[in-house]
Design a protein around this motif. Structure first.
Motif, PDB file in Angstrom:
ATOM      1  N   TRP A 227      25.022  21.977 -13.798  1.00  0.00           N
ATOM      2  CA  TRP A 227      24.074  22.486 -12.794  1.00  0.00           C
ATOM      3  C   TRP A 227      22.756  21.732 -12.828  1.00  0.00           C
ATOM      4  O   TRP A 227      21.987  21.778 -11.865  1.00  0.00           O
ATOM      5  N   GLN A 228      22.458  21.005 -13.912  1.00  0.00           N
ATOM      6  CA  GLN A 228      21.141  20.394 -14.061  1.00  0.00           C
ATOM      7  C   GLN A 228      20.819  19.393 -12.950  1.00  0.00           C
ATOM      8  O   GLN A 228      19.656  19.215 -12.586  1.00  0.00           O
ATOM      9  N   GLY A 229      21.852  18.751 -12.394  1.00  0.00           N
ATOM     10  CA  GLY A 229      21.597  17.759 -11.356  1.00  0.00           C
ATOM     11  C   GLY A 229      21.073  18.342 -10.063  1.00  0.00           C
ATOM     12  O   GLY A 229      20.636  17.601  -9.193  1.00  0.00           O
ATOM     13  N   LEU A 230      21.079  19.663  -9.940  1.00  0.00           N
ATOM     14  CA  LEU A 230      20.603  20.308  -8.711  1.00  0.00           C
ATOM     15  C   LEU A 230      19.156  20.756  -8.810  1.00  0.00           C
ATOM     16  O   LEU A 230      18.639  21.358  -7.866  1.00  0.00           O
ATOM     17  N   TYR A 231      18.496  20.501  -9.941  1.00  0.00           N
ATOM     18  CA  TYR A 231      17.111  20.952 -10.130  1.00  0.00           C
ATOM     19  C   TYR A 231      16.318  19.877 -10.871  1.00  0.00           C
ATOM     20  O   TYR A 231      16.884  19.079 -11.633  1.00  0.00           O
ATOM     21  N   ASP A 263      20.307  14.153  -1.067  1.00  0.00           N
ATOM     22  CA  ASP A 263      19.463  13.084  -0.525  1.00  0.00           C
ATOM     23  C   ASP A 263      18.057  13.067  -1.132  1.00  0.00           C
ATOM     24  O   ASP A 263      17.193  12.297  -0.699  1.00  0.00           O
ATOM     25  N   GLY A 264      17.823  13.918  -2.134  1.00  0.00           N
ATOM     26  CA  GLY A 264      16.528  13.939  -2.806  1.00  0.00           C
ATOM     27  C   GLY A 264      15.532  14.927  -2.241  1.00  0.00           C
ATOM     28  O   GLY A 264      14.499  15.177  -2.853  1.00  0.00           O
ATOM     29  N   THR A 265      15.811  15.494  -1.060  1.00  0.00           N
ATOM     30  CA  THR A 265      14.902  16.499  -0.499  1.00  0.00           C
ATOM     31  C   THR A 265      15.044  17.807  -1.263  1.00  0.00           C
ATOM     32  O   THR A 265      16.050  18.044  -1.938  1.00  0.00           O
ATOM     33  N   THR A 266      14.039  18.649  -1.157  1.00  0.00           N
ATOM     34  CA  THR A 266      14.042  19.920  -1.873  1.00  0.00           C
ATOM     35  C   THR A 266      14.004  21.083  -0.886  1.00  0.00           C
ATOM     36  O   THR A 266      13.619  20.911   0.265  1.00  0.00           O
ATOM     37  N   PHE A 267      14.421  22.237  -1.364  1.00  0.00           N
ATOM     38  CA  PHE A 267      14.356  23.435  -0.523  1.00  0.00           C
ATOM     39  C   PHE A 267      14.204  24.656  -1.422  1.00  0.00           C
ATOM     40  O   PHE A 267      14.787  24.720  -2.503  1.00  0.00           O
ATOM     41  N   PRO A 268      13.413  25.644  -0.979  1.00  0.00           N
ATOM     42  CA  PRO A 268      13.254  26.872  -1.765  1.00  0.00           C
ATOM     43  C   PRO A 268      14.430  27.812  -1.518  1.00  0.00           C
ATOM     44  O   PRO A 268      14.983  27.860  -0.422  1.00  0.00           O
ATOM     45  N   HIS A 269      14.808  28.548  -2.524  1.00  0.00           N
ATOM     46  CA  HIS A 269      15.890  29.513  -2.340  1.00  0.00           C
ATOM     47  C   HIS A 269      15.765  30.657  -3.338  1.00  0.00           C
ATOM     48  O   HIS A 269      15.144  30.533  -4.392  1.00  0.00           O
ATOM     49  N   GLU A 270      16.352  31.787  -2.951  1.00  0.00           N
ATOM     50  CA  GLU A 270      16.501  32.908  -3.865  1.00  0.00           C
ATOM     51  C   GLU A 270      17.765  32.677  -4.693  1.00  0.00           C
ATOM     52  O   GLU A 270      18.786  32.267  -4.154  1.00  0.00           O
ATOM     53  N   LEU A 271      17.667  32.956  -5.985  1.00  0.00           N
ATOM     54  CA  LEU A 271      18.774  32.682  -6.886  1.00  0.00           C
ATOM     55  C   LEU A 271      19.108  33.957  -7.661  1.00  0.00           C
ATOM     56  O   LEU A 271      18.230  34.571  -8.257  1.00  0.00           O
ATOM     57  N   SER A 272      20.372  34.359  -7.583  1.00  0.00           N
ATOM     58  CA  SER A 272      20.850  35.522  -8.317  1.00  0.00           C
ATOM     59  C   SER A 272      21.911  35.069  -9.309  1.00  0.00           C
ATOM     60  O   SER A 272      22.897  34.439  -8.922  1.00  0.00           O
ATOM     61  N   LEU A 273      21.716  35.357 -10.610  1.00  0.00           N
ATOM     62  CA  LEU A 273      22.632  34.933 -11.672  1.00  0.00           C
ATOM     63  C   LEU A 273      23.213  36.156 -12.364  1.00  0.00           C
ATOM     64  O   LEU A 273      22.490  37.111 -12.664  1.00  0.00           O
ATOM     65  N   THR A 274      24.517  36.125 -12.634  1.00  0.00           N
ATOM     66  CA  THR A 274      25.193  37.216 -13.322  1.00  0.00           C
ATOM     67  C   THR A 274      26.053  36.631 -14.428  1.00  0.00           C
ATOM     68  O   THR A 274      26.860  35.722 -14.186  1.00  0.00           O
ATOM     69  N   ALA A 275      25.859  37.122 -15.656  1.00  0.00           N
ATOM     70  CA  ALA A 275      26.651  36.654 -16.792  1.00  0.00           C
ATOM     71  C   ALA A 275      28.057  37.237 -16.712  1.00  0.00           C
ATOM     72  O   ALA A 275      28.235  38.425 -16.437  1.00  0.00           O
ATOM     73  N   LEU A 276      29.071  36.391 -16.956  1.00  0.00           N
ATOM     74  CA  LEU A 276      30.461  36.809 -16.929  1.00  0.00           C
ATOM     75  C   LEU A 276      30.976  37.045 -18.350  1.00  0.00           C
ATOM     76  O   LEU A 276      30.396  36.560 -19.342  1.00  0.00           O
ATOM     77  N   ASP A 277      32.071  37.790 -18.443  1.00  0.00           N
ATOM     78  CA  ASP A 277      32.596  38.155 -19.761  1.00  0.00           C
ATOM     79  C   ASP A 277      33.047  36.943 -20.567  1.00  0.00           C
ATOM     80  O   ASP A 277      33.021  36.964 -21.802  1.00  0.00           O
ATOM     81  N   ASP A 278      33.492  35.873 -19.875  1.00  0.00           N
ATOM     82  CA  ASP A 278      33.983  34.700 -20.593  1.00  0.00           C
ATOM     83  C   ASP A 278      32.868  33.716 -20.984  1.00  0.00           C
ATOM     84  O   ASP A 278      33.145  32.619 -21.445  1.00  0.00           O
TER      85      ASP A 278
END
Length: 867
Positions: A227-231, A263-278
């Motif tokens: 996921w690091q490449g997206l931020y 393409d290197g542009t940025t955009f703001p977004h709401e992010l919701s994260l949920t931990a899974l059992d695995d």
């Protein structure tokens, strides 16, 4: 024993179980005892022999017979040459629907009658493989029904003859489970929100199309990546130090982040994260770029209002307005025309550079007659108007296709144009109205200042007037800022209660108003029932709820809900138009004015907003326009929240009604014509109408069309397919129908049919509160109606594989081959990479056969999607 893999991917063994036996073979009627017990089958090499005494042959035969009869899978011994079953265990008889002992009288080709050729191919493959050949075959039960079974076959040599030992397992439940999983995943894949799953190493194991599109990648490019490449690095550090500890501590995290696209542009977004059992993480992303853009527009609009306040002439105000349209809303075609009382015409005073460039070769008029032009008609109408460029219009020689005309009160008009198929976004129109109100105020101020300069003898009186106007303009700015604050809160709210609470709290917290409350009309209680309030205690809302409303004691809120129009109450003389508890509270706080704003959207009423102010000049035309816009926005937001709840709800409320009310067109038509109609679908139109498709029985389409002649809500009756049994007909409506009213109130029609005895309707809404309000409004409109049932229904989530199975499972192998080949070879690209003839040639079939398979496949896919 060494396993090998054949070319089809199945597993086989290179050894057969054999036993020494005298030649001569076995007849079909022989039993397991005569074929020989397992003790006589196979030769041991001693490696797996157990020490100690061994069971004798009879005991071992009894043991194997017990296993044979108790097995969960069907076990059959097949004489391939004789096309006969030599024996079958009870499970095999049960699966195929035969009493014990009767299955041996049935041939294997009878059991596989639906696909004998495939069965014989299976037998040939099993004989070649020798051991463990497995395929899925269609089996026919004794009663003629069919099911798909997994069949595993091994070759057995007994007394010199070759047989097949087959294990039969019903896969119906497993296939249903696989389809359900496919349906769930397809729903996730089609979601408009970005959804992805990370494994314990932070690498993507799944992304839906919306998630990949948000970040500008192909889905396959993200799978297996971190996921690091997206931020950016700062965001990665914040996630590592703050977000991840919180996520794995409480199991979830929600916040905002800035993503980096491909393409290197940025955009703001709401992010919701949920931990899974695995140890993995489920991510949900919602782009908030548009919301941020609207916020910036509102902030810039407030700055423009400041510039307008300092403008020194009408020409300068026009230039500021045109620049604001270009910079704030992105419309490059804009112009301002001012009203000239002497010529009774509208004179062009400001043009954007793009509009000037486009119309310069046309030698366009510098003025527009108020009576004889569309610009003049929009000015006189006093409301925003969208006009299409016609053939007789000089603009028809340009790429301009539509023009939005927004009146600037009595001062003139603001025009905005678009190219091609571009339209005008509703929110943009609302912002243009606010801008026009500010421009009109500035023009009014400029005009008054000009008059003040020309009449120095009335300097003192005009100075007072100017001060009053400045106060009004400051109030207008405050109202605009407050409106922006309320809009921000409404956009961020996530439920109806939150929306109503935010509106009341923001208004009541302002210095402009004393207090605010929102109520909803209850049909069974015959009055407004408060839902939220601010600036007052709960006791006042309780008093309002206890009011008994009579015809002579209706308040402004009741009138606003009933008429759909804003009600303004001014001064002590009109204070009786408020309910007694509200009137008492308002007078104690220094009442001067109040407003009741209906909250509605597309015919669905959500109640009324009541606001009380202590200013004499409260709720003038500009403030009134702001509250009208606010009422529309809140109504739209409540409708959107209703639709979102209906789309994403884990459970819904299903309502079934029966009605004989002939005020509905379809009930009246069925009763008058003695026909029956079963509705198959509803499609909205761009004009706000509905196209309702139905199967018509017992009447002709011409008869139905003649019956509908002259009815105000019926726009058209058209035949799609006419035949002697039932005809497919489409009726275009603008109202006067139960289905129309229900869908306009946010309900989803499940099924409906009508005949001469009345109609039966089933529909669903997100919650019991919505069900109550929709049913109340429905019964109020159609009183000859009975509610049959109201029940809560769970809505299962379908997986991607289930949905894919639903869509593709009905295709034949040949249809899927043709459709897949056509897609991969660019038949559906534009322009096409391969023609139908080229694809057909590569498949070794004719073009006509290819077209037939593709058309049938497309029809099945569309039926699965739309039905």
């Amino acid at each position: 024993m060494k396993d090998e893999q054949d070319s089809g991917g199945r597993r086989r063994r290179d050894e057969r179980v054999t036993a020494d036996a005298p030649p001569g073979g076995v007849e079909r009627t022989e039993t397991l005892e005569r074929l020989g017990t397992p003790a006589s089958v196979g030769a041991s090499d001693g490696r797996n022999d157990h020490p100690g005494p061994k069971p004798d042959a009879d005991a071992l035969a009894d043991l194997y017979r017990t296993v044979f009869e108790a097995a969960d899978d069907g076990v059959l011994l097949v004489d391939v040459a004789a096309d006969a079953f030599l024996t079958a265990n009870p499970r095999a008889c049960d699966l195929l629907g035969y009493p014990d002992g009767e299955l041996v009288d049935v041939s294997p080709t009878t059991v596989h009658a639906d696909d004998v050729a495939r069965y014989r191919e299976f037998v040939a493959n099993a004989l070649r493989a020798g051991d463990g050949w497995t395929e899925e075959l269609t089996c026919t039960r004794r009663d003629g029904s069919t099911f798909v079974a997994e069949v595993a076959a091994s070759v057995v040599d007994v007394r010199g003859r070759t047989y097949l030992l087959a294990l039969l397992r019903d896969t119906t439940d497993r296939r249903a489970f696989e389809r359900e999983l496919a349906d769930r995943w397809l729903a996730v894949d089609a979601a408009t929100e970005g959804i992805a799953q990370l494994d314990v190493d932070g690498e993507f194991t799944y992304v839906n199309g919306a998630f990949a599109a948000l970040f500008g990648y192909a889905r396959d490019a993200l799978l297996g990546q971190g996921w690091q490449g997206l931020y950016d690095e700062a965001t990665q550090e914040r996630f590592s130090n703050q977000t991840q500890p919180a996520l794995f501590d409480i199991g979830s995290w929600r916040g905002e982040a800035v993503g980096v696209r491909a393409d290197g542009t940025t955009f703001p977004h709401e992010l919701s994260l949920t931990a899974l059992d695995d140890g993995g993480v489920l991510c949900i992303v919602r782009d908030v770029s548009e919301r941020r853009r609207r916020e910036r527009q509102l902030e810039a609009l407030s700055e423009v209002s400041g510039y307008l306040l300092t403008a020194g002439s009408t020409g300068e105000i026009g230039e500021i307005a045109v620049a604001a349209v270009e910079e704030l809303l992105g419309y490059s075609l804009a112009g301002v025309a001012m009203y000239d009382a002497e010529t009774d015409s509208l004179e062009l005073t400001a043009l954007s550079r793009e509009l000037d460039r486009v119309i310069d070769p046309l030698d366009p008029p510098d003025s527009f007659d108020v009576e004889g032009t569309e610009v003049g008609q929009a000015y006189r109408g006093g409301k925003p108007t969208v006009t299409l460029v016609g053939e007789d219009d000089p603009l028809s020689q340009t790429p301009i296709t539509q023009v939005l005309l927004v009146p600037l009160a009595e001062h003139g008009i603001l025009g905005v144009g678009t190219y091609g198929d571009e339209g005008f976004d509703r929110s943009d129109v609302a912002l243009l109205e606010v801008l026009a109100a500010n421009v009109a105020a500035a023009l009014g101020r400029a005009g008054r200042e000009a008059e003040l300069t020309a009449a120095r003898t009335e300097l003192a009186a005009q100075r007072d007037e100017l001060l009053e106007q400045r106060d009004a303009q400051r109030t207008l700015l405050d109202v605009s800022a407050l409106a922006r604050e309320v809009v921000d809160g409404v956009v961020d709210a996530r439920s109806r209660a939150d929306i109503e609470r935010v509106v009341c709290e923001r208004l009541a917290a302002s210095e402009l108003y004393h207090f605010a409350w929102i109520g909803e009309y209850s049909a069974d209680r015959g009055r407004i029932v408060p839902r939220a309030g601010a600036g007052v205690g709960p006791s006042l809302l309780d008093e309002i709820a206890d009011i008994v409303v009579t015809e002579g004691a209706r308040g402004a809120a009741d009138v606003a809900v009933e008429t759909g129009e804003v009600q303004v109450v001014r001064g002590i003389g009109e204070v009786d138009r408020l309910h007694e508890p509200v009137r008492r509270e308002a007078l104690e706080r220094g009442f001067e004015a109040a407003i009741a704003v209906p909250l509605s959207y597309h015919g669905r009423d959500y109640g009324a907003l009541v606001v009380v102010a202590g200013r004499e000049d409260a709720f003038d035309e500009y403030e009134l326009a702001t509250f009208e816009m606010l009422g529309d926005l809140v109504g739209f937001t409540l409708r959107a929240e209703n639709d979102r709840n209906l789309l994403y709800a884990d459970s819904v409320v299903e309502v079934e009604v029966r009605s004989t009310d002939r005020s509905s067109f379809f009930v009246d038509a069925a009763s008058s014509l003695g026909c029956r109609m079963r509705f198959v679908g509803i499609v909205p139109t761009d004009e706000g109408h509905q196209k309702l498709y139905a199967l018509l029985e017992g009447a002709t389409v011409d008869g139905l069309a003649e019956f509908a002649t002259g009815m105000p809500h019926v726009r058209a009756v058209e035949a799609i397919d006419e035949n002697a049994v039932d005809s497919l007909v489409v009726v275009t409506l603008s109202g006067g129908s139960m289905t129309y009213d229900l869908t306009e109130r946010g309900a989803h029609i499940l099924d409906a049919e009508v005949d001469s005895t009345g109609t039966r309707l089933r529909f669903e809404v997100p919650s019991r509160d919505d069900a109550r309000s929709v049913v109340e409004a429905f019964l109020d409109t159609y009183p000859d109606t009975t509610v049959v049932a109201i029940r809560e229904q769970d809505r299962p989530v379908r997986s991607l594989s289930e949905l894919r199975g639903q869509f593709l499972g009905s295709l034949t192998e040949r249809q899927r081959t043709c459709l897949t080949s056509a897609y991969l070879e660019g038949y559906y690209d534009w322009p096409r990479r391969s023609s139908a003839e080229e694809v057909a040639a590569r498949l070794g079939i004719s073009s006509a056969t290819f077209h037939q398979h593709v058309r049938l496949a497309e029809e099945k896919l569309l039926r699965a999607l739309l039905d």
